[in-house]
Every structure is written in C-alpha cells, then in structure tokens.
Enzyme design. Structure first.
Site, mmCIF file in Angstrom:
data_model
loop_
_atom_site.group_PDB
_atom_site.id
_atom_site.type_symbol
_atom_site.label_atom_id
_atom_site.label_comp_id
_atom_site.label_asym_id
_atom_site.label_seq_id
_atom_site.Cartn_x
_atom_site.Cartn_y
_atom_site.Cartn_z
ATOM 1 N N GLU A 69 0.934 -1.186 -0.060
ATOM 2 C CA GLU A 69 -0.161 0.050 0.107
ATOM 3 C C GLU A 69 1.003 1.337 -0.075
ATOM 4 O OE1 GLU A 69 -1.773 3.069 0.726
ATOM 5 O OE2 GLU A 69 -1.775 2.499 2.528
ATOM 6 N N GLU A 118 4.015 13.916 -4.825
ATOM 7 C CA GLU A 118 3.122 13.626 -3.721
ATOM 8 C C GLU A 118 3.727 14.399 -2.545
ATOM 9 O OE1 GLU A 118 1.391 10.086 -1.092
ATOM 10 O OE2 GLU A 118 3.343 9.706 -1.864
#
Length: 483
Positions: free
Chosen positions: A255, A387
């Site tokens: 993840e 990000e």
C-alpha cells in the site's frame, strides 16, 4: 483470557519500552530517541532490536504457527475479540501516546484513529473465508479452501501507526497466520504498547513486535522463513521490498503513495463541500496516502471556490496536538519537514500564486508547516506532479471534462480519487474513467471492513480489507474428491 478479567491487564505507558518476542517482553542493548514533533524534544527511548533478536522473533512466529493455524477459526476469532477489549481498556493511554509521538490532535484524529483501529480488530475477528463448492455431482466434488501462509512480516508507517498496524494484525491472525511486525522508527511507541498488550492475550509467538532501523525491514523481506510481507509506505521503498522479497517468491501486499485528484464539475453544489475537501486534503496535516493532493475545479466556479477555501482554511489552527484548539498538528519528522521545505522553495522560486501560506517559519521549535494553497500552478510543476505528503495543495482550473480526466490520469500513482457534481450519472461517468483503486462520487474517504482498498499503477499491489484483503493472507487450495 476472558472478557471479564480484561481490567486486570496492567501496562505502564510511561516506559520502559520493550520488544515482544515469543510471548516475552525483551530488553535491548541499544536504544534510539523518539521525538515529540511538536517540540522536537526527546519523548522516550525506544528499544533498538538487533539482527539476532529479529531472528528470534521470526523463529518464535514460525514455532507458533502450526498450533495457531490448527486452532478452530472461531477460537482464534474469540481471542482477537478479547484483544480488542483489552485495547479498549487502554484506549485513552494509546490516544495520548499516539499524539505525543505522531503529532496529530488528540481530541480529533488521534482519537479517531485509535477508535477505528479497535473497531477494525473487533469486526475482522468475526470474518471468515468460506469454503467454495465449485462442483458437487453424483461422483465428484471440487472445493476451494483458503489456508494460512505461515509467518507474515509487517512493516508499518509513521502517519497512521495504530490503525495501519492493526489493519494488518487482525486479518493476518484470524486467517491462521502468525506475525512479526516492525514499526517505523519515527513512531514505534504505540505499536510496542499494543504488542505488549497482545502478549497477555495470544499464545507465545503469535504476534511479535521488533522496533529498530531500516536494516531490520530488509532482514525481514529477505528472510526465507517469512512467507508474506505486508508493507505500507513510500513507492520507492515498496519497490525495494518487492525486489528483495523475490528471493523465495514471498506473497506481497504493498500500500504505497498517491497523488489523488478531486474533480469539482461545473454543476457541483460546491459551497457545502469546501469544508469536506479541506479536510480531505489537509487532515493529518496532509500526511496520508489518500489525501486529495490535487483539486481540479471548473473554471466557471474556480475563483469563488478558491476564495471560500482560503477563508475556511484561515479558521483552522496549526499547533501542538495536545492543545484542544488545534486542528492540524506538526509534520511528524524532520526528513519529511525538509522535503516540504524544498517543495515550498520551488513554489516560491517559480512565482506561483499563493493565496494562503507559502512560508515555513523555521524558527519554531516544532515541525510546524502552515496550511498553504497554490492557485492554478502549471500541470508540469512539482506541486502538481509530486506527492507532497504535507499541508500544501494546488487548486487547478479546468474547462473541459476530457481534459481534466486526462490530467487526473497523467500520474504514476493510482490510489484513489473523487468526483463532485449535481448530475450523478455524469459524475459517475467521469469516475469510471479514473485510473485508481478507489473512486468516491459526492463523498470521500469512506472505508469499511468489507470494502477492499488498494492502489493501481505505482500506488501498490494487492488489497487490504474485505474478503479480498483476507484472502491476501492465504493460499488458495483446491480439493477434489471422487465419490
């Protein structure tokens, strides 16, 4: 251990902190500093596990596996529910400790994280993977079973150490596996404490916690006795996990990062969602993988949206998470703080329009970064492409739906996204074209025990939660019987 005597679980939350190995609380020869990000003062000393202690933990998990896997699933589930009760008994201490080491506000996000984690443990304990009968004729039966993998290695991040840690523990154990967990060295304390509580619930070796440096994670990913790695963290580290885990074809769940786009269509009832999208972007000071990191707003409403967004943002206080008036806490660690400083410098150097924030006050003791909004930066800018993992957000105007879909998809990431508009069918049509693992329409950040969560592209591999998430901790085994 029964629910009736949960209150007898006694844990000293002031320290010292110890590893959990084979049902024992283990000291280490070395320790390392854990800092309070609101002050940058040393909060505590955490045990620095050695390579030998990691070997002991893996051996303990391996030894515990046969009996744990052979236990009836309902017996395992009952113990996991008892564990949830024990966590509940120490909820307040865990919340405070989480705020002190991670920084998120105690009265809001820290409380929400711990309560959600306990709920997850309790509910996952009730889940089972049923036997699927593929064929049952007069002379032949085919059944699909799910069998445990063995020892699972879990590596957890610093942004949601309790929730994302227990997200791994509960499905791993309920499906019959044992676990060795290594928390982030930035936030090991709450994990060590929930590991300490676990030793009073589960058989020795079922759940082991070893804190320390990144070399312990590498040791886990390369170890032949570990059957699976469940990793939450950056995409760059996830690639290394995948490469090192290939040595014995480990099962891997990753993840990873995201650069989620929120798309506000021309017909959106935008005023009521300003607050919603603010928290979707800035919750946990932007330190979450599924934060809305790019907000695309139709040009017909863009200026008004930005103005309202800035006004709401001004009402949110950045400060120490122990202050009940704080809405957003500090950045958790200096590494991330310095990355954000570089991004802020880039925004300033390029002269992008910044209607709020934009300058980090480096004279403050804590890792405090102001809420910052960048108005309509170019699509190839760092603030759009990267990000940030912090409280800085680009709000970008668009004119054409085809254009905005292409921009939203023009990313190496594909974790999640959202679409907002009055015409539900039109919004859903846009959502169906987004290249992400999860898409919300006129809502955001809805999760559930039975809702699979995972990323596309370089945002990850595999899923967590739901039946699919449970199955990730198992092998599929086909039985065929001749009658």
């Amino acid at each position: 251990m029964t629910t009736e005597n949960i209150d007898r679980v006694s844990v000293d939350f002031t320290g010292p902190y110890k590893l959990s190995i084979g049902g024992r609380l283990v000291e280490t020869n070395q320790t390392f500093d854990v800092f309070n990000p609101a002050t940058n003062e040393v909060l505590a000393q955490a045990p620095e596990g050695s390579a030998e202690q990691m070997e002991e933990a893996i051996a303990a998990a391996k030894a515990a596996f046969p009996a744990w896997a052979a236990m009836d699933a309902d017996e395992r589930g009952a113990l996991i529910e008892t564990y949830a009760d024990a966590l509940e008994a120490h909820k307040d201490e865990l919340i405070t400790l989480l705020t002190l080491e991670q920084g998120k506000p105690r009265h809001s996000m820290a409380t929400g994280e711990v309560e959600a984690a306990i709920f997850w443990v309790r509910e996952v304990a009730k889940r089972r993977l049923p036997v699927e009968v593929i064929e049952d004729t007069d002379d032949h039966v085919v059944e699909i079973h799910h069998t445990p993998l063995g020892v699972v290695g879990a590596i957890t991040p610093w942004n949601f150490p309790v929730l994302l840690g227990l997200w791994k523990v509960a499905p791993c154990l309920v499906t019959g596996n044992t676990m060795v967990m290594k928390p982030s060295p930035y936030t090991p304390l709450t994990t060590l404490r929930f590991g300490e509580i676990a030793q009073q619930i589960f058989p020795a070796g079922v759940l082991n916690i070893v804190s320390g440096g990144n070399e312990l994670g590498a040791q886990m990913t390369e170890h032949p006795a570990i059957a699976k790695i469940s990793f939450t963290g950056s995409t760059a580290t996830g690639k290394k996990v995948m490469a090192s885990g290939s040595s014995n074809l480990k099962r891997i769940t990753l993840e990873l990062g995201g650069n989620d786009a929120a798309i506000v269509l021309a017909d959106a009832d935008w005023e009521p969602i300003v607050e919603t999208l603010f928290w979707a972007a800035f919750g946990n000071s932007g330190q979450w993988c599924i934060a809305s990191k790019r907000v695309y707003v139709h040009s017909s409403i863009h200026a008004d949206f930005v103005k309202a967004f800035v006004e709401y943002a001004k009402s949110v206080k950045v400060g120490d998470g122990m202050d009940p008036e704080t809405g957003l806490g500090p950045i958790q660690n200096k590494m991330q703080y310095e990355k954000l400083q570089s991004l802020f410098d880039d925004v300033k150097a390029n002269g992008y329009k910044v209607p709020l924030g934009g300058t980090i006050d480096t004279s403050l003791a804590g890792n405090f970064v102001p809420v910052t909004i960048v108005d309509n930066p170019p699509e190839d800018s760092r603030i759009v492409k990267e990000e940030p993992f912090g409280p800085i957000l680009p709000i970008i105007a668009f004119d054409d739906v085809e254009e905005v879909i292409a921009k939203a998809n023009d990313s190496e990431f594909g974790l999640a996204g959202s679409v907002w508009g009055r015409d539900r069918d039109a919004a859903i049509a846009v959502a169906k074209r987004l290249e992400t693992g999860t898409v919300w329409v006129n809502e955001i950040h809805i999760h559930g025990i039975d809702i699979p969560f995972g990323g596309h592209k370089q945002s990850g591999m595999g899923v967590e939660n739901g039946a699919e998430g449970l199955a990730e901790f198992t092998n599929t085994k086909t039985y065929m019987f001749h009658k």
